[in-house]
Structure formats: structure tokens, C-alpha cells
Design an enzyme around this catalytic site. Structure first.
Site, PDB file in Angstrom:
ATOM      1  N   TRP A  84      27.914  32.374  20.110  1.00  0.00           N
ATOM      2  CA  TRP A  84      28.103  32.147  21.542  1.00  0.00           C
ATOM      3  C   TRP A  84      27.214  33.071  22.362  1.00  0.00           C
ATOM      4  O   TRP A  84      26.727  32.676  23.428  1.00  0.00           O
ATOM      5  CB  TRP A  84      29.573  32.274  21.913  1.00  0.00           C
ATOM      6  CG  TRP A  84      30.360  31.135  21.351  1.00  0.00           C
ATOM      7  CD1 TRP A  84      31.298  31.176  20.359  1.00  0.00           C
ATOM      8  CD2 TRP A  84      30.235  29.752  21.712  1.00  0.00           C
ATOM      9  NE1 TRP A  84      31.764  29.917  20.089  1.00  0.00           N
ATOM     10  CE2 TRP A  84      31.135  29.021  20.899  1.00  0.00           C
ATOM     11  CE3 TRP A  84      29.452  29.061  22.638  1.00  0.00           C
ATOM     12  CZ2 TRP A  84      31.258  27.643  20.992  1.00  0.00           C
ATOM     13  CZ3 TRP A  84      29.577  27.680  22.731  1.00  0.00           C
ATOM     14  CH2 TRP A  84      30.478  26.990  21.920  1.00  0.00           C
ATOM     15  N   ASP A 137      31.958  36.834  28.751  1.00  0.00           N
ATOM     16  CA  ASP A 137      32.475  35.528  28.349  1.00  0.00           C
ATOM     17  C   ASP A 137      33.764  35.769  27.579  1.00  0.00           C
ATOM     18  O   ASP A 137      33.755  36.044  26.385  1.00  0.00           O
ATOM     19  CB  ASP A 137      31.449  34.801  27.476  1.00  0.00           C
ATOM     20  CG  ASP A 137      31.973  33.481  26.920  1.00  0.00           C
ATOM     21  OD1 ASP A 137      33.132  33.129  27.205  1.00  0.00           O
ATOM     22  OD2 ASP A 137      31.222  32.819  26.182  1.00  0.00           O
ATOM     23  N   LYS A 178      41.879  27.832  25.207  1.00  0.00           N
ATOM     24  CA  LYS A 178      42.335  28.721  24.143  1.00  0.00           C
ATOM     25  C   LYS A 178      43.612  29.455  24.563  1.00  0.00           C
ATOM     26  O   LYS A 178      44.651  29.297  23.932  1.00  0.00           O
ATOM     27  CB  LYS A 178      41.220  29.691  23.771  1.00  0.00           C
ATOM     28  CG  LYS A 178      39.945  28.962  23.322  1.00  0.00           C
ATOM     29  CD  LYS A 178      38.795  29.892  23.064  1.00  0.00           C
ATOM     30  CE  LYS A 178      37.487  29.145  22.869  1.00  0.00           C
ATOM     31  NZ  LYS A 178      37.477  28.257  21.703  1.00  0.00           N
TER      32      LYS A 178
END
Length: 360
Positions: free
Chosen positions: A102, A172, A196
Site C-alpha cells: 500500500w 493511511d 475495516k
């Protein structure tokens, strides 16, 4: 109906009582005679839902008054572009720390808009740890420093918040937000996909310090400009109303659990149980340095990879779902987000023990 234990990395488990409340309110929200999904986002009823959700998130994270909270669309992946478009300003470079897939995606997108300095990386070590503060080579003239506190795929996370001095820190937090207490004032901007620990896919939360607004590049599309969204209370266009509503229910649920401090203790305990078992076993292994292991995403491998398919098939039959590792790394991965109960971890360990005894 018997619900199974869901270890998906995202979209991930939601609290059962939140789903039950949404079910009960599906056709008639609070006597309004229609679903929350059918309401105008500008109606008094929905605005009250939106405002309460924001306040509950502010309470949970102790968000200072000089930060704006935005409820957006596009997922965290859109933020890979929105961050440089909004924060580079009159500067030409930003620092990025590379700790996994990511991070690399964010770096690749940011390079479309300016120069990206890699201020730290553990790629040569297969991302099995994060750089220490002393290893970071930060540019005091950078527009911002970007990092990924928890790498969902690799299962590596920071055990500290990088000190970036006066340079805004951007995080992030898609897979770690609300999993533990943090000091929001240490950050210039936090963003997180909802799927999530917040709610269903389709919603993205951005927490941005007010002094960072209004600096977007001239060519920035209006829908990518944080100032536009802040000025319209996240309603410049029709927002993801159902996702926003469900996020609000999750925030209320989290408050009922005792808040972030209480869920942090549970998360720490869940992860410790699973890692302790893996470490005690010769049949399973985790590749991440112990001080950099994720609480949220626990990857593990079997001693014999040829048994992976059987493991997954039998786990599913036992009511343990979505344990397959990401296609880029293989193996297994158990995601232990807030809504995954401790009983799920206990059941997984029991299954792993039995499977190991049968196939060792």
C-alpha cells in the site's frame, strides 16, 4: 441463522448488533416511513445522522477543534492522488516511507504530481519490519511526510508515530483507525477507507488540519479538493448516505464497548493470543519482526504449503471464513478488526491446533 467467524481483510466483519439495528430500521427509519437509503442527504433527518456520526468520531478519537472531518467517496486509493494534489502547494516534493504494497501504491500515484523522496524503506528486507526513527532521512523542506501505519497485506505495523518536526505527517490508517488510541494532533492529515473498522465499503474518512486546506493545485478537480468538501460539510455532491449512517452506528457501538481504549485492550489480547500460538508451533510461522507485527492483520504460513488448500477448505467447513492470504504473498491471513470477537480467535487457534496435529 448461524453466523460464522469472518477474518476478511476488507470488506470486513461488522458488529452483529449494528447489522441487527440496520435491519430493524431498514424499511422505516425512526418512524419516518422510509429507509435511510431513500432520504435526501439534505433533509433534517439525515443531516442529524451525519452530524451525530461526526461528533461521535470526534469523541472517540479526541479530534481537536482545528481539524475538519470529511466523509467522502472513492476509497483510500483516491486519497493517493488527493493528498499530493491538496498538500504539495508551492513545493515540489514530498517524503514517503515505503513499508509494503500500500505504501508503494501511494508512492506510484504521488509521482504523477510531484517529486517523491523515499525517506525510508525496508523493501530490501522483504518488508518484514518498519524503519526506526533513526533510519528515516527526512527533508525539512518537504511538503509532507506520508506513511502507512499498518500494511494490511504484509501484516507489518509501526510501533511508534514518526517525528517529522514541522513537516505535516500524513497517514493511511485504513486498517488501523479506531483500533487503538492515537494523538491526532501529531498528524496533518489522516485518511481511512471505511471497510475495516468503520463500516461498509464505499465511505472514506479524512481528518485534516484546517491550515492545510485551500492549497490545492489549480488543476485539481472540485471533487478532489478538500476545501470544497469542508465548505459543503461533505455534501458537495450526494454522499454515500447508507455508509455514513452505518458508520455512525459503528461509532455508537464502539462507545458502548468503552471507547477506543477499551477496544485497544481487546485487540492487543486477540493478537497476542494468535501470535503466541504461532510462535509456539513448529507447523506455523509468521515472517514479521516481533516488534513490528500488526494487531489487525496476522499473516502466517504452513510448514507444508501443499496443505494450504486443505487448510482453507476445512477452516471454512469449521465456520472460519476468509483466511486465504493476499495473492501477492500467499499463505494465510487472519484479520482481527474491532468487530472480530475474541471467541473467533479462540476458535481459530483451536482449529489450527487440530489441523497441525493431524498433518504434522
Amino acid at each position: 441463522m448461524s453466523r460464522k467467524y469472518n477474518f476478511s481483510a476488507g470488506p470486513a466483519a461488522l458488529p452483529a448488533e449494528v447489522l441487527e439495528q440496520a435491519r430493524d430500521e431498514m424499511l422505516d427509519w425512526h418512524g419516518q416511513g422510509l429507509s435511510i437509503m431513500e432520504m435526501s442527504h439534505r433533509s433534517d433527518a439525515f443531516v442529524s445522522v451525519a452530524e451525530q456520526a461526526e461528533q461521535d468520531l470526534r469523541d472517540l478519537m479526541s479530534i481537536p477543534d482545528n481539524y475538519r472531518v470529511l466523509f467522502l467517496q472513492g476509497g483510500a486509493t483516491s486519497q493517493f492522488a488527493m493528498v499530493p494534489l491538496n498538500l504539495l502547494g508551492d513545493k515540489t516534493s514530498a517524503d514517503y516511507i515505503n513499508t509494503g504494497i500500500w505504501s508503494k501504491k501511494g508512492i506510484a500515484e504521488a509521482r504523477r504530481y510531484g517529486y517523491v523522496r523515499i525517506a525510508g524503506s525496508t523493501e530490501s528486507e522483504q518488508f518484514t519490519r518498519v524503519p526506526t526513527q533513526d533510519e528515516l532521512e527526512l527533508d525539512p523542506n518537504a511538503a509532507y511526510v506520508h506513511y502507512t501505519p499498518n500494511e494490511t497485506i504484509g501484516g507489518v505495523e509501526y510501533n511508534y508515530i514518526p517525528d517529522t518536526g514541522s513537516v505535516p505527517l500524513v497517514a493511511d490508517m485504513s486498517s488501523s483507525i479506531l483500533s487503538r488510541e492515537i494523538d491526532v494532533s501529531r498528524f496533518g492529515l489522516i485518511y481511512a477507507g471505511a471497510q475495516k473498522n468503520i463500516g461498509p465499503a464505499g465511505l472514506t474518512v479524512v481528518i485534516v488540519r484546517e491550515d492545510l486546506l485551500g492549497k490545492a493545485a489549480a488543476a485539481t478537480p472540485a471533487m478532489f479538493d478538500y476545501q470544497v468538501h469542508a465548505g459543503a460539510d461533505s455534501m458537495n455532491n450526494t454522499p454515500p448516505t447508507f455508509g455514513w449512517y452505518l458508520a455512525g452506528l459503528v461509532f455508537k457501538w464502539l462507545k458502548r464497548q468503552g471507547g477506543v481504549a477499551a477496544i485497544e485492550a481487546v485487540n492487543r489480547r486477540k493478537a497476542a493470543k494468535l501470535y503466541d500460538y504461532i510462535d509456539s508451533s513448529s507447523f506455523y510461522a509468521n515472517p514479521i519482526a516481533p516488534d513490528c507485527r500488526s494487531w489487525m492483520n496476522v499473516p502466517f504460513t504452513l510448514a507444508n504449503a501443499g496443505l494450504d488448500g486443505m487448510f482453507l477448505e476445512q477452516a471454512e467447513a469449521a465456520g472460519l471464513l476468509n483466511l486465504q492470504g493476499h495473492r501477492s504473498v500467499g499463505g494465510m491471513r487472519a484479520s482481527l478488526y474491532n468487530a472480530v470477537p475474541e471467541a473467533a480467535v479462540d476458535a481459530l487457534i483451536e482449529f489450527m491446533q487440530t489441523f497441525a496435529q493431524q498433518h504434522a
